[in-house]
Design an enzyme around this catalytic site. Structure first.
Site, mmCIF file in Angstrom:
data_model
loop_
_atom_site.group_PDB
_atom_site.id
_atom_site.type_symbol
_atom_site.label_atom_id
_atom_site.label_comp_id
_atom_site.label_asym_id
_atom_site.label_seq_id
_atom_site.Cartn_x
_atom_site.Cartn_y
_atom_site.Cartn_z
ATOM 1 C CG ASP A 182 22.703 17.286 27.794
ATOM 2 O OD1 ASP A 182 23.840 16.789 27.848
ATOM 3 O OD2 ASP A 182 22.378 18.167 26.978
ATOM 4 C CG ASP A 202 30.207 25.557 26.242
ATOM 5 O OD1 ASP A 202 30.921 24.662 25.759
ATOM 6 O OD2 ASP A 202 29.574 25.427 27.298
#
EC number: 5.3.1.16
Length: 245
Positions: A11, A132
């Site tokens: 990330d 998600d």
């Protein structure tokens, strides 16, 4: 045996490798390596894919850390998939034309379904749909918003439009090392009839083994982040464990 792929995750925020807990930008841990150094380490341990997220991009709705992504795709002999801030066809084209193998469309799947359908038609298997979910409902905008759309319903709709790969994250488990939500992952695979990559909660080799054991039901891989950064296991150990399945 159905193939199962381990995707080490990087990330990127402000050009650095970070991890968030449950997508909370206030709960950030910064790791010392540059994204390229971290990706190199994962590749040396045998990773065939790297999963990259442009966190700034996810939050701002535009590509921010694209240079780091392209650098990894260009310099390393691995396949790269990337998500975060990809909102236009130019964003998709720029990544795919510069060595990225797969682009993940997440928030757009809810907010701009027609755009996603167009990209699926143009780029097929080079597009992954990132779903998600919080309590079964799709979350968007870097997880800051929760929609009224159920993950399975949207998955089914996009599978009918040509989506071949889904990435499913149960936000409640992300960064928690609490174990993945295997049932919801399998349910999405059943609903869509497509490959689903599990994301969030993998804390041990046993978790990976449990996911890999469902490969024949459509669970085609797992994205692993925090467990690698907190030395629960290495990429090499993960690959060895799932290969034994």
């Amino acid at each position: 045996m159905s193939e199962f792929t381990v995707y080490p995750a990087i990330d990127i925020r402000n050009g650095k490798c970070v991890r968030l807990i449950q997508g909370d930008y206030e709960k950030e841990t910064i790791y010392g390596h540059s994204p390229l150094e971290m990706a190199s380490r994962f590749a040396e341990e045998g990773a065939s894919w790297i999963h990259l997220v442009d966190l700034d991009g996810a939050r701002e709705g535009k590509k921010v850390n694209g240079g780091h992504v392209i650098s990894i795709a260009d310099k390393l002999d691995v396949k790269v998939q990337v998500g975060g801030g990809i909102r236009t066809e130019k964003d998709v084209y720029d990544y795919l034309s510069q060595g990225v193998e797969r682009v993940i469309l997440g928030s757009s799947a809810v907010s701009n379904t027609e755009f996603v359908k167009k990209m699926l038609k143009a780029y097929g298997g080079h597009i992954a749909i990132g779903l998600d979910a919080r309590d079964g409902f799709v979350s968007t905008e870097g997880w800051l918003e929760t929609s009224s759309v159920r993950a399975e319903e949207l998955g089914r709709e996009l599978a009918n439009e040509g989506a071949e790969v889904f990435i499913f994250t149960d936000i409640a488990t992300d960064g928690m090392l609490s174990g993945p939500n295997i049932n919801s992952t399998v349910e999405l695979a059943r609903a869509t009839g497509k490959q689903v990559i599990a994301s969030g909660g993998v804390s041990s080799l046993a978790d990976l083994e449990a996911l890999a054991s469902r490969a024949s039901e459509g669970v085609s891989g797992a994205i692993v982040g925090k467990a690698l950064y907190t030395n629960q296991f290495t990429v090499a150990e993960a690959l060895e464990r799932v290969a034994a399945k």
